[in-house]
Design a protein around this motif. Structure first.
Motif, mmCIF file in Angstrom:
data_model
loop_
_atom_site.group_PDB
_atom_site.id
_atom_site.type_symbol
_atom_site.label_atom_id
_atom_site.label_comp_id
_atom_site.label_asym_id
_atom_site.label_seq_id
_atom_site.Cartn_x
_atom_site.Cartn_y
_atom_site.Cartn_z
ATOM 1 N N GLU A 50 -77.467 115.686 39.526
ATOM 2 C CA GLU A 50 -77.359 116.600 38.888
ATOM 3 C C GLU A 50 -78.600 116.351 37.930
ATOM 4 O O GLU A 50 -79.059 115.239 37.487
ATOM 5 C CB GLU A 50 -76.228 116.731 37.875
ATOM 6 C CG GLU A 50 -75.103 117.295 38.659
ATOM 7 C CD GLU A 50 -74.893 118.449 39.193
ATOM 8 O OE1 GLU A 50 -75.971 119.443 38.633
ATOM 9 O OE2 GLU A 50 -74.319 118.776 40.117
ATOM 10 N N GLY A 52 -80.544 118.113 34.290
ATOM 11 C CA GLY A 52 -80.256 118.954 33.212
ATOM 12 C C GLY A 52 -81.259 118.783 32.172
ATOM 13 O O GLY A 52 -82.089 118.007 32.138
ATOM 14 N N SER A 58 -78.180 116.170 31.826
ATOM 15 C CA SER A 58 -77.975 115.794 32.977
ATOM 16 C C SER A 58 -76.601 114.973 33.203
ATOM 17 O O SER A 58 -76.028 115.271 34.303
ATOM 18 C CB SER A 58 -79.117 114.791 33.486
ATOM 19 O OG SER A 58 -80.243 115.523 33.462
ATOM 20 N N ASP A 60 -74.028 115.285 31.453
ATOM 21 C CA ASP A 60 -72.640 116.350 31.140
ATOM 22 C C ASP A 60 -72.595 116.849 32.363
ATOM 23 O O ASP A 60 -71.431 117.283 32.761
ATOM 24 C CB ASP A 60 -73.110 117.143 30.052
ATOM 25 C CG ASP A 60 -72.929 116.724 28.579
ATOM 26 O OD1 ASP A 60 -72.540 115.385 28.572
ATOM 27 O OD2 ASP A 60 -73.543 117.410 27.810
ATOM 28 N N LYS A 61 -73.729 117.520 33.187
ATOM 29 C CA LYS A 61 -73.357 118.163 34.274
ATOM 30 C C LYS A 61 -72.626 117.305 35.572
ATOM 31 O O LYS A 61 -72.101 117.782 36.375
ATOM 32 C CB LYS A 61 -74.717 118.751 34.725
ATOM 33 C CG LYS A 61 -75.279 119.876 34.178
ATOM 34 C CD LYS A 61 -76.525 120.354 34.448
ATOM 35 C CE LYS A 61 -76.644 121.090 35.624
ATOM 36 N NZ LYS A 61 -77.864 121.768 35.999
ATOM 37 N N LYS A 65 -68.971 117.571 37.407
ATOM 38 C CA LYS A 65 -68.840 117.431 38.720
ATOM 39 C C LYS A 65 -67.880 116.160 39.041
ATOM 40 O O LYS A 65 -67.217 116.620 40.067
ATOM 41 C CB LYS A 65 -70.143 117.167 39.549
ATOM 42 C CG LYS A 65 -70.023 117.588 40.815
ATOM 43 C CD LYS A 65 -69.880 118.676 41.474
ATOM 44 C CE LYS A 65 -71.059 119.843 41.251
ATOM 45 N NZ LYS A 65 -70.852 121.089 41.697
#
Length: 374
Positions: A50, A52, A58, A60-61, A65
């Motif tokens: 990811e 971000g 990044s 957190d994303k 997932k």
């Protein structure tokens, strides 16, 4: 009727003993009996990748997932089926442990993803504002199963260690986010009953630091009946007379502490023109006037631009530019904006831990006093 009732009590006591006699290790699932084929990327060294805003965005994303993968219904149902089969073989319905299973499963997801080194990557570099975050899927899933086994074995052993303490691992935290009819409460489009399990926070801007306080109070009040039941059971087990006033006092104290920790935020402060900006601009103008500096990239900063005009004009223009830039910075850069965040997990964990600690101390003191009087 009395004889029938006595038989029912004996049967219940026997069932309870059969349940509490099961050691925590018996609840561990066998990883070799899990079919991982439904988890994309497990067998081909797949990864979650990811990008971000910076490292935090990044991560957190990637975390979100990872939650999706670990909450895979097929994986969860297989782990549940193993425990269900073990219990049913002993004549115990899975419903007796269902809430514990849910709580441990959700906690294990969070423990796994928060473990050091599970999510790797970097922050933004160069002109890019985006970072990168990675999770190896097989490593994550294997670690999760091991973490679940450790957590559930420990929880069961602690729960069955004594019938005189207060267990909170079997509390149904979804009740905190439901109304009096059992329907989920929604706030800002979010189902509040799911927040504890997911570990997600609720954040809003421009609403003030107390925006979520009333919601937090409602959530805590929704947990009161479960804690009341726990408190009464603990009193009965320890031969202590239940005191409703003591319960209310300790519940309200725990509630206040929980809200203080679970709801955070700031209120906007009034913006004002920065006198520091004026001073800086004036200083830059004076320096420019004396040096008769040419316009350069460095001199183009607030006030420095005026230096090319030299002398008194440079001072005046520098002061003006400095005031404008300083004021803008105060209004948009350094000023605080209103915001409020509700961390449901912190809120409810603080509530239960504070209440359990203080109520346990009171019950133990009452039991000791009663014993000394005999």
């Amino acid at each position: 009727n009395t004889l029938i009732k006595e038989e029912e009590i004996k049967a219940q006591e026997a069932a309870d003993k059969a349940f509490t006699d099961i050691k925590g290790d018996a609840y561990k699932v066998d990883p070799s009996l899990i079919d991982y084929s439904s988890i994309d990327g497990y067998f081909n060294n797949g990864e979650i990748y990811e990008r971000g805003k910076g490292w935090g965005g990044s991560r957190d994303k990637a975390y979100a997932k990872g939650q999706e993968v670990l909450n895979n219904s097929n994986l969860k149902s297989q782990m549940k089926a193993q425990i269900e089969s073990m219990l049913e073989a002993k004549g115990i319905p899975f419903e007796k442990i269902e809430t514990v299973f849910e709580n441990i499963y959700n906690q294990s997801v969070q423990d796994t993803l928060n473990a050091e080194g599970m999510i790797t990557g970097r922050g933004a570099r160069g002109l890019s504002k985006k970072g990168k975050a990675y999770i190896n899927i097989k490593n994550m899933v294997d670690s999760f199963v091991n973490t679940f086994n450790t957590n559930i074995a420990k929880a069961i052993d602690e729960m069955n260690a004594s019938d005189k303490d207060m267990d909170t691992i079997d509390l149904d935290y979804t009740q905190a986010g439901k109304d009096e009819n059992g329907n989920p409460i929604t706030q800002d489009g979010v189902d509040i009953s799911t927040l504890y399990a997911s570990g997600k926070t609720l954040t809003t801007k421009k609403k003030g630091e107390d925006y979520y306080v009333s919601l937090a109070e409602k959530m805590i009040d929704n947990m009161k009946s479960q804690l009341l039941k726990k408190a009464k059971a603990m009193c009965d087990a320890n031969g202590v007379t239940f005191d409703n006033k003591v319960f209310d006092t300790m519940f309200n104290n725990a509630k206040s502490i929980a809200i203080n920790k679970g709801v955070t935020g700031v209120n906007a402060e009034g913006a004002s023109v920065s006198f520091g900006g004026i001073a800086a601009g004036t200083g830059a103008g004076v320096a420019g006037g004396v040096a008769h500096a040419a316009i350069t990239v460095a001199a183009a900063k607030a006030g420095g631009l005026a230096g090319s005009f030299g002398g008194p004009a440079g001072i005046a223009i520098g002061a003006g530019i400095g005031a404008i830039v300083g004021g803008i910075a105060s209004l948009f850069g350094s000023g605080n904006h209103s915001s409020c965040t509700l961390d449901t997990k912190t809120l409810l964990d603080t509530l239960t831990n504070e209440f359990k600690t203080n109520y346990t101390a009171w019950v133990e003191a009452e039991a000791a006093e009663a014993k000394n009087k005999k």
